[in-house]
Enzyme design. Structure first.
Site, mmCIF file in Angstrom:
data_model
loop_
_atom_site.group_PDB
_atom_site.id
_atom_site.type_symbol
_atom_site.label_atom_id
_atom_site.label_comp_id
_atom_site.label_asym_id
_atom_site.label_seq_id
_atom_site.Cartn_x
_atom_site.Cartn_y
_atom_site.Cartn_z
ATOM 1 N N ALA A 375 0.831 -1.198 0.000
ATOM 2 C CA ALA A 375 0.000 0.000 0.000
ATOM 3 C C ALA A 375 0.864 1.247 0.000
ATOM 4 C CB ALA A 375 -0.889 -0.002 1.240
ATOM 5 N N PRO A 376 0.437 2.355 -0.601
ATOM 6 C CA PRO A 376 -0.798 2.532 -1.346
ATOM 7 C C PRO A 376 -0.743 2.084 -2.802
ATOM 8 C CG PRO A 376 0.335 4.604 -1.227
ATOM 9 C CD PRO A 376 1.196 3.611 -0.521
ATOM 10 N N GLY A 377 0.358 1.471 -3.201
ATOM 11 C CA GLY A 377 0.344 0.850 -4.519
ATOM 12 C C GLY A 377 1.167 1.535 -5.573
ATOM 13 N N GLY A 378 1.949 2.524 -5.205
ATOM 14 C CA GLY A 378 2.747 3.206 -6.221
ATOM 15 C C GLY A 378 3.779 2.286 -6.832
ATOM 16 N N LYS A 379 4.460 1.558 -5.954
ATOM 17 C CA LYS A 379 5.504 0.676 -6.477
ATOM 18 C C LYS A 379 4.904 -0.520 -7.179
ATOM 19 C CE LYS A 379 8.708 2.013 -2.913
ATOM 20 N NZ LYS A 379 7.867 2.556 -1.851
ATOM 21 N N ASP A 424 0.114 -10.817 7.191
ATOM 22 C CA ASP A 424 1.330 -10.347 7.823
ATOM 23 C C ASP A 424 2.495 -10.855 6.978
ATOM 24 O OD1 ASP A 424 2.647 -10.666 11.206
ATOM 25 O OD2 ASP A 424 3.408 -9.687 9.412
ATOM 26 N N ASP A 443 9.579 -3.277 0.682
ATOM 27 C CA ASP A 443 9.751 -1.884 1.068
ATOM 28 C C ASP A 443 9.345 -1.811 2.526
ATOM 29 O OD1 ASP A 443 8.168 1.257 0.376
ATOM 30 O OD2 ASP A 443 10.278 0.823 0.732
ATOM 31 N N CYS A 500 12.630 3.843 3.802
ATOM 32 C CA CYS A 500 12.717 5.288 3.677
ATOM 33 C C CYS A 500 13.338 5.840 4.940
ATOM 34 C CB CYS A 500 11.342 5.891 3.432
ATOM 35 S SG CYS A 500 10.148 5.423 4.665
#
Lengths: 716, 189
Positions: A375-379, A424, A443, A500
């Protein structure tokens, strides 16, 4: 010359100030200290060594002493001359000296013909231009004096221009020069003292006072800048009796209060960066990074999209040369997240740093891929776009609340090859099976210290425990990720780990852990920019291949703080093989080569006999971020030199040594707050540098053991 | 996740037929390219029902998704609509992706009234740019912008000829779904 009031009031200074001078030609006293050293006053010694200067000096005085008025205008013209001379001389440094000299002479002649005896002046002025202004100043000073105290000489010389006694003159001039120099030196001392006073650290009382008052931001800012200046040139600028540590402490306190960080975070950042870079980094975190968007190549091309958006009134540019799908938005007349193109799924709003892990992953068509924290799904959508909707993507997200945005984005962007599930991450290998996938993108959830510009609360809310919890979770997740990948897949076998965050505990430490626990190795990310990750950091020593990971900082690359690492799974075995691991220094390399065979045998031996002990050790060791061998003589490094010696000397069985080891471990009482889950026992390699003696002893012993084990095995 | 049963299948297909007509056949028999090896024949697409949502997925994907337990599966492939509690089937905006290329009846909307449609309003005569011939009232219609970006779909209120005679404020297309819902109603999708 304009004398500041604090100068000593010698008679000559009471004179009315001369015409305004070029600041370049101000007397030496007002020049910055370093200039003084370079452009020495023509001291008597210097004058003596440089006959030209002396001659010129004498001549000048002669010309000035000739007429009261006359000497006022020449100074002005002389100023220009000297300016040009100075400039010329600067150029001369680059050109040939002789050439410059001749040029000098020519120019001087042009100017000086009119005003004074052209013959010697030009020649003498062609001598070091640097000396000229000082000589000139000196003369002017002496001129003033000459007006008052050397009136006799004036009259004398006035009456008989050729009959002036040059010896007397020069002696007087020497005396004057010496005095001026002395006074200049005194002033310099005064100046330096004054300047260094400003760098004084506040005393405790002052600090207490400050704490009571509301913070004076300007004062703090100034102090930050000064301390950084002192730290950059510590020897020269430090206050006596104050250690470097005190400066650093004060800097940390000031940064924390000015920018709003908690002490832990500032401390960690100060450990990672030198003071100048630290300030730049913190400044970088204050500003937001530019808004970026990624063209959805399933539906549109970047050029076309850019045209359409520009028509709508969006000011954008291609993001960078390393991305063919990125666009950066400077400003926009329409809300960039609500255009019809956005809703039709032509682009996705993403930060530039989010492009990087997917570019490193480089998914191929028709592969099976998992995005463990999608989430949120950009990658995920980027992966799907690169795969052109072929193959399968499993997009997993643990938090239900974020699932909606994930599915919505997937559908909006027209991705059809994705299965969204809500697990999970640690359970995914059980669900999807071990050794079934081609690539995994992890990520990882992190402390977010790289995206402080987006979320200011990170500044104050992160502590050591948070980081450690994150690190623990990340270690589990990365093992799960590795387990899912099929090492024998035709086109893949890669895991990309990214966070990040810029903390070493969450980045390099986790990768190092993975290298030890599984049969993986680091490969280049495929990203040609970015700083390599740390191989050493304070007391940690990581695997040497960690320099293939990449770190990104806001103040260097203008992206959010980020870390990317790409691992390749070498085999589906759970244990790391000895060949994949390399050591940090050649000494341990030697040991490793001799150990290869032996350690595999030992490994099994280990498993059967010393399982518990080693697991305890390992867990503690892992949590403390150190590499530890499961062999008893693995305690390496300076701290354990004693232990090593004690253990190496007696040639005992390994059990005994292991027991000793355990006792010491327990004796030290290292508490492990978080234990790693009971993983399979693997052999570990020594990464620390060893003392030569002990390593030799160990080598010998190991050889013996190897023989014994081999013999045992053969016997069986 | 299970395949649709008879009643459900008819409901879904009838709805789809309204919009894409005979092209439905090509939709059902479309071949997917989501295979890893070329030896395997490319699999076909099928419909699956999961938690009252209907998904249009390739069989290859379906096989992979059987690993995921029912509780934890959220979405597969493309969701095309959902069944209400009453049992009727409604198409959602996510079906636009598969409907737009096969749409039989299309309506193009002027740029000025694009945003109005994206807010959920009906298409008015004043905002109508182009319209395909042969539309009957009650037909499913896919709405495009003038640059051929699919914006959503709806039901035609009048036939094509009648549309010419309408006054500017009359509804031409009754709104059913639009892409603005991705922003407005993300949670409901």
């Amino acid at each position: 010359m304009i004398f500041p009031p604090f100068l000593s009031s010698s008679p000559r200074h009471r004179n009315p100030p001369p015409p305004p001078q070029n600041p370049l030609l101000e007397p030496a006293a007002f020049k910055a200290p370093f200039l003084l050293r370079h452009h020495q006053n023509p001291t008597p010694e210097l004058a003596a060594s440089n006959p030209q200067v002396e001659y010129m000096v004498a001549l000048k005085s002669k010309s000035k002493l000739k007429g009261g008025q006359a000497h006022k205008s020449p100074p002005k013209k002389k100023l220009k001359n000297d300016l040009f001379a100075k400039k010329q001389s600067k150029n001369d440094d680059l050109l040939d000296e002789s050439e410059g000299m001749s040029e000098d002479i020519e120019e001087q002649e042009d100017f000086s013909d009119g005003e004074m005896e052209g013959q010697s002046d030009s020649g003498s002025e062609a001598s070091s231009g640097d000396d000229d202004p000082l000589a000139d100043d000196f003369l002017q000073g002496s001129d003033d004096e000459g007006d008052v105290s050397d009136g006799d000489e004036d009259s004398d010389s006035g009456s008989d221009s050729d009959g002036v006694d040059p010896e007397k003159l020069s002696r007087a001039l020497d005396v004057e020069r010496a005095r001026v120099e002395r006074e200049a030196r005194d002033e310099l001392q005064l100046n330096i003292k004054q300047e260094s006073d400003e760098f004084r650290l506040p005393t405790e009382e002052e600090l207490e006072e400050e704490a009571l008052r509301p913070p004076d931001l300007q004062n703090i800012q100034r102090r930050i800048a000064e301390i950084i200046g002192v730290l950059s040139n510590f020897k020269a600028l430090k206050q006596d009796g104050v250690r470097r540590k005190d400066y650093v402490e004060q800097l940390k306190r000031d940064l924390a209060s000015y920018y709003g960080y908690n002490d832990y975070l500032i401390g960690v950042l100060a450990e990672m960066f030198p003071p100048v870079e630290l300030k730049e980094l913190i400044e970088g975190f204050e500003k937001p990074r530019p808004v970026c968007l990624r063209t959805n190549t399933l539906k549109a091309r970047r050029r076309d999209l850019a045209d359409v958006l520009i028509n709508r009134g969006v000011n954008l540019d291609p993001l960078a040369k390393w991305s063919k799908v990125g666009l950066v938005v400077y400003d926009s007349q329409v809300p960039i997240g609500a255009t019809p193109e956005y809703m039709a799924g032509y682009y996705m709003l993403q930060s530039a740093s989010s492009f990087l892990p997917v570019m490193a992953l480089a998914p191929q068509e028709k592969e099976r891929i998992v995005d463990m924290a999608a989430a949120p799904g950009g990658k995920t959508t980027y992966i799907a776009a690169l795969m052109k909707n072929s193959g399968v993507i499993f997009a997993n997200e643990m938090k239900e609340a974020r699932l909606k945005s994930l599915t919505a984005n997937l559908h909006r962007m027209g991705v059809t090859n994705t299965i969204v599930c809500n697990y999970d991450g640690k359970e995914l290998p059980k669900v999807l099976g071990h050794n079934t996938l081609d690539r995994v993108l992890l990520d990882a959830p992190c402390s977010g210290t790289g995206v402080i510009s987006k979320d200011e609360s990170v500044k104050t809310s992160k502590n050591l425990e948070d980081i450690q919890k994150c690190a623990f979770l990340q270690k589990q997740l990365i093992l799960a990720a590795i387990d899912m990948v099929d090492a024998n897949s035709k086109s893949g076998g890669y895991i990309v780990y990214s966070t990040c965050s810029i903390m070493v505990a969450e980045n390099e430490a986790v990768i190092d852990y993975a290298l030890k626990k599984r049969d993986v190795k680091l490969v280049p990310c495929g990203l040609d920019f970015g700083k390599p990750g740390f191989v050493r950091f304070r007391e940690h020593r990581f695997h040497v291949s960690l320099e293939k990971t990449r770190r990104y900082y806001p103040h260097v690359h203008n992206v959010d703080g980020f870390f990317v690492a790409k691992l390749k799974k070498m085999s589906n075995a759970k244990a790391p093989s000895s060949t994949t691991l390399e050591s940090v220094d050649p000494e341990s390399m030697l040991d490793d080569e001799s150990n290869e065979e032996k350690t595999e045998v030992e490994h099994q031996h280990n498993q059967t006999k010393d399982r518990q002990d080693n697991s305890m050790e390992k867990r503690k060791a892992e949590e403390n971020g150190h590499a530890r061998n499961d062999k008893p003589k693995s305690l390496s490094g300076p701290k354990n030199a004693e232990k090593r010696k004690r253990e190496n000397e007696p040639e005992e069985g390994r059990k005994l040594a292991v027991k000793k080891n355990r006792e010491k471990e327990n004796g030290h009482g290292k508490s492990d707050k978080a234990r790693s889950r009971p993983g399979p026992k693997e052999k570990k390699k020594q990464h620390f540098s060893k003392g030569k003696e002990s390593s030799k002893i160990r080598e010998e012993e190991k050889k013996e053991f190897r023989k014994k084990k081999a013999a045992n095995k053969k016997g069986k | 996740m299970r395949p649709l049963d008879e009643a459900e299948t008819t409901a879904v297909f009838s709805k789809l037929f309204k919009f894409i007509g005979p092209n439905l056949k090509s939709l059902i028999e479309a071949e997917s390219h989501e295979v890893t090896t070329s030896a395997e024949n490319s699999s076909r697409y099928c419909f699956r029902l999961h938690k009252n949502r209907v998904f249009y997925v390739s069989e290859y994907l379906v096989k992979r998704a059987t690993n995921v337990s029912r509780k934890n599966l959220v979405s597969l492939g493309t969701c095309i609509g959902k069944f209400t509690k009453g049992g009727s089937f409604h198409l959602t905006v996510q079906a636009l992706g598969i409907m737009a290329p096969h749409a039989k009846r299309k309506v193009w909307v002027k740029p000025t009234s694009e945003m109005s449609f994206l807010y959920g309003n009906h298409v008015l005569k004043g905002g109508l740019g182009r319209i395909t011939e042969g539309i009957n009232p009650g037909d499913g219609v896919v709405v495009f912008s003038m640059s051929d970006v699919p914006l959503g779909f709806g039901v035609a209120a009048h036939s094509t000829q009648d549309c010419r005679k309408l006054d500017p404020n009359a509804n031409v297309v009754l709104h059913q779904a639009d892409i603005g819902e991705y922003l407005r109603m993300e949670d409901d999708l």
